[in-house]
Design an enzyme around this catalytic site. Structure first.
Site, PDB file in Angstrom:
ATOM      1  N   ASN A 139      40.278 -47.549  11.956  1.00 45.81           N
ATOM      2  CA  ASN A 139      39.671 -48.563  11.161  1.00 45.81           C
ATOM      3  C   ASN A 139      38.761 -48.304  10.195  1.00 45.81           C
ATOM      4  O   ASN A 139      38.511 -49.125   9.332  1.00 45.81           O
ATOM      5  CB  ASN A 139      39.574 -49.771  12.014  1.00 45.81           C
ATOM      6  CG  ASN A 139      38.600 -49.633  13.098  1.00 45.81           C
ATOM      7  OD1 ASN A 139      38.676 -48.487  13.974  1.00 45.81           O
ATOM      8  ND2 ASN A 139      37.344 -50.235  13.096  1.00 45.81           N
ATOM      9  N   GLN A 161      45.723 -51.150  12.628  1.00 48.89           N
ATOM     10  CA  GLN A 161      45.566 -50.753  11.247  1.00 48.89           C
ATOM     11  C   GLN A 161      46.885 -50.359  10.578  1.00 48.89           C
ATOM     12  O   GLN A 161      46.728 -50.011   9.218  1.00 48.89           O
ATOM     13  CB  GLN A 161      44.442 -49.750  11.001  1.00 48.89           C
ATOM     14  CG  GLN A 161      42.930 -50.276  11.302  1.00 48.89           C
ATOM     15  CD  GLN A 161      42.439 -51.516  10.415  1.00 48.89           C
ATOM     16  OE1 GLN A 161      42.834 -51.869   9.398  1.00 48.89           O
ATOM     17  NE2 GLN A 161      41.595 -52.600  11.195  1.00 48.89           N
ATOM     18  N   ALA A 179      47.559 -59.842  14.369  1.00 51.25           N
ATOM     19  CA  ALA A 179      48.181 -60.513  13.376  1.00 51.25           C
ATOM     20  C   ALA A 179      47.169 -60.555  12.008  1.00 51.25           C
ATOM     21  O   ALA A 179      47.551 -60.579  11.030  1.00 51.25           O
ATOM     22  CB  ALA A 179      48.716 -61.832  13.624  1.00 51.25           C
ATOM     23  N   THR A 203      49.312 -71.370  28.069  1.00 58.52           N
ATOM     24  CA  THR A 203      50.317 -72.078  26.988  1.00 58.52           C
ATOM     25  C   THR A 203      50.212 -71.388  25.878  1.00 58.52           C
ATOM     26  O   THR A 203      49.252 -70.858  25.205  1.00 58.52           O
ATOM     27  CB  THR A 203      49.930 -73.375  26.811  1.00 58.52           C
ATOM     28  OG1 THR A 203      50.005 -74.167  27.908  1.00 58.52           O
ATOM     29  CG2 THR A 203      50.865 -74.166  26.027  1.00 58.52           C
ATOM     30  N   CYS A 213      26.127 -55.350  12.989  1.00 63.31           N
ATOM     31  CA  CYS A 213      24.706 -55.910  13.137  1.00 63.31           C
ATOM     32  C   CYS A 213      24.916 -56.484  14.629  1.00 63.31           C
ATOM     33  O   CYS A 213      25.681 -57.218  15.022  1.00 63.31           O
ATOM     34  CB  CYS A 213      24.697 -57.047  12.236  1.00 63.31           C
ATOM     35  SG  CYS A 213      23.170 -57.878  12.486  1.00 63.31           S
TER      36      CYS A 213
HETATM   37  N1  PLP Z   1      41.777 -51.855  17.181  1.00 66.68           N
HETATM   38  C1  PLP Z   1      41.307 -51.719  15.814  1.00 66.68           C
HETATM   39  C2  PLP Z   1      41.707 -50.350  15.245  1.00 66.68           C
HETATM   40  C3  PLP Z   1      40.678 -52.643  14.933  1.00 66.68           C
HETATM   41  O1  PLP Z   1      40.330 -52.596  13.753  1.00 66.68           O
HETATM   42  C4  PLP Z   1      40.364 -53.868  15.422  1.00 66.68           C
HETATM   43  C5  PLP Z   1      39.670 -55.111  15.068  1.00 66.68           C
HETATM   44  O2  PLP Z   1      38.603 -55.081  14.164  1.00 66.68           O
HETATM   45  C6  PLP Z   1      40.769 -54.200  17.068  1.00 66.68           C
HETATM   46  C7  PLP Z   1      41.442 -53.194  17.704  1.00 66.68           C
HETATM   47  C8  PLP Z   1      40.429 -55.612  17.665  1.00 66.68           C
HETATM   48  O3  PLP Z   1      41.229 -56.574  17.119  1.00 66.68           O
HETATM   49  P1  PLP Z   1      40.884 -58.128  17.442  1.00 66.68           P
HETATM   50  O4  PLP Z   1      39.501 -58.242  17.088  1.00 66.68           O
HETATM   51  O5  PLP Z   1      41.942 -58.929  16.617  1.00 66.68           O
HETATM   52  O6  PLP Z   1      41.282 -58.490  18.812  1.00 66.68           O
END
Ligand code: PLP
Length: 372
Positions: free
Chosen positions: A151, A179, A198, A235, A323
């Site tokens: 990411n 990603q 999503a 739910t 941060c």
């Molecule tokens: N994994 C990756 C590579 C991500 O970029 C993110 C979100 O930044 C997550 C996991 C976690 O996703 P979420 O915050 O929607 O649970």
């Protein structure tokens, strides 16, 4: 002020069609999907339709797809479930995984005595497959947890190669596909577990999915009702599940068009940077995903306030830092690459909504901000 949004790896703008669909479902289909009456059955149908559509888009079986509150929950469920139910004693991962994986691994080490090994990375942050293979030569029942697309850097893991290697040593393979889902071709045929969210592909926040292949039945994380075939109590968020499915369908349907548009913007930024900041470097694999560009800027020219200064000019980017309690902490990914002392990282992440004009505005802003 007009906002230029280049932080699409953090989250994306929901597609208007998705928002409309969700609003309609919230208004009309409020029955509890577990209720036996007609209103309940109607909402159950919406969930199962979404499951069928998403499973087909991901080329998996419907019964292998489970809805959750997002990738963080999916990751926690998969890693803890594999330890509790599949006798996993050791996990191989990397230092540049998302914190949802890294913190889960620390938890499993601390409370379940799981051994965790981290595979070596090359200077671009790519997985060292020779080292991975040497780590796989072990008697302990092993799970490999490596993300498909990083990411922060955008590096793409060769999923099939990795899955094949894991299979040949009898290890299970989990990949975080947050990603990559909806952005590049996905072949999950040899992956045992996967997790997605999503809101990374223009769907709603707070909903995601996990892929658990048949034969790898795991203990749920949440205990309660029998929803999701006893895999995730609570739910269901019906509107969000339907919205996620519609967003993935739109992303897959338009992926080639979006890829071409975004790739051209990324190229424009890279070549413009050479004029504006010739000392800028690209962090990570230059062959990474089209949606992410991690730029290393010279520390002596750009201060720590780079992201804030761009924000003041109406441009949203990420600094490859987080941060935490009011203190800016350099990203663990940049640190793992040994770059923390050398550069100021700037992650620019694109969507199909971005334009050439916006790229030029970012370049202008970076040019203006160079300290003489
Ligand atoms: N994994 C990756 C590579 C991500 O970029 C993110 C979100 O930044 C997550 C996991 C976690 O996703 P979420 O915050 O929607 O649970």
């Amino acid at each position: 002020m007009r906002q230029i949004y280049f932080d699409n790896a953090a989250t994306t703008a929901p597609d208007p069609e998705v928002v409309e669909l969700m609003a309609r479902i919230q208004k009309e289909n409020y029955g509890n999907p577990s209720s036996v009456h007609r209103l309940g059955a109607l909402t159950r149908d919406i969930i199962e339709e979404a499951r069928g559509e998403m499973a087909s888009l991901l080329s998996i079986k419907s019964k292998e797809l489970f809805f959750t509150s997002g990738a963080t929950e999916s990751i926690n469920t998969i890693l803890a479930g594999a330890v509790k139910s599949l006798n996993i004693k050791r996990i191989i991962s990397s230092k540049i995984e998302h914190s949802a994986v890294l913190r889960s691994l620390e938890h499993l080490e601390k409370f379940f005595g799981i051994a965790v090994d981290y595979v070596s990375l090359d200077p671009l942050g790519k997985i060292d497959f020779e080292h991975l293979e040497s780590l796989l030569k072990s008697d302990k029942k092993t799970l490999v947890a490596l993300m498909h697309v990083n990411n922060e850097l955008g590096n793409i893991l060769p999923l099939n190669e990795c899955a094949g290697l894991c299979q040949s040593y009898g290890a299970l393979f989990f990949s975080d596909i947050v990603q990559s889902a909806g952005k590049i071709d996905l072949d999950l045929s040899d992956v045992d577990f996967a997790a997605g969210s999503a809101h990374k592909f223009h769907g709603p926040k707070g909903v995601g999915f996990m892929v658990v292949k048949s034969g790898n039945k795991i203990e749920p994380l949440l205990h309660g009702g029998p929803q999701e075939i006893n895999m995730r109590a609570g739910t269901e968020n019906v509107a969000a599940i339907a919205g996620m499915s519609r967003a993935l369908a739109l992303a897959v349907e338009n992926s080639e068009r979006r890829r071409q548009h975004i790739s051209a913007l990324k190229e424009r930024l890279i070549s413009g940077l050479q004029d504006v900041v010739p000392e800028a470097v690209i962090n990570g694999d230059p062959k990474g995903i089209h949606t992410i560009l991690n730029i290393g800027l010279p520390k002596e020219k750009y201060g720590k306030m780079l992201v804030f200064n761009l924000d003041m000019r109406g441009i949203a980017v990420s600094g490859g830092s987080a941060c935490s309690s009011g203190v800016m902490k350099i990203s663990h990914v940049i640190e793992a690459l040994g770059l923390a002392e050398k550069i100021i990282p700037l992650r620019v992440s694109f969507s199909h909504h971005n334009t050439e004009v916006e790229v030029d505005e970012l370049l202008n802003a970076l040019g203006d901000m160079v300290r003489d």
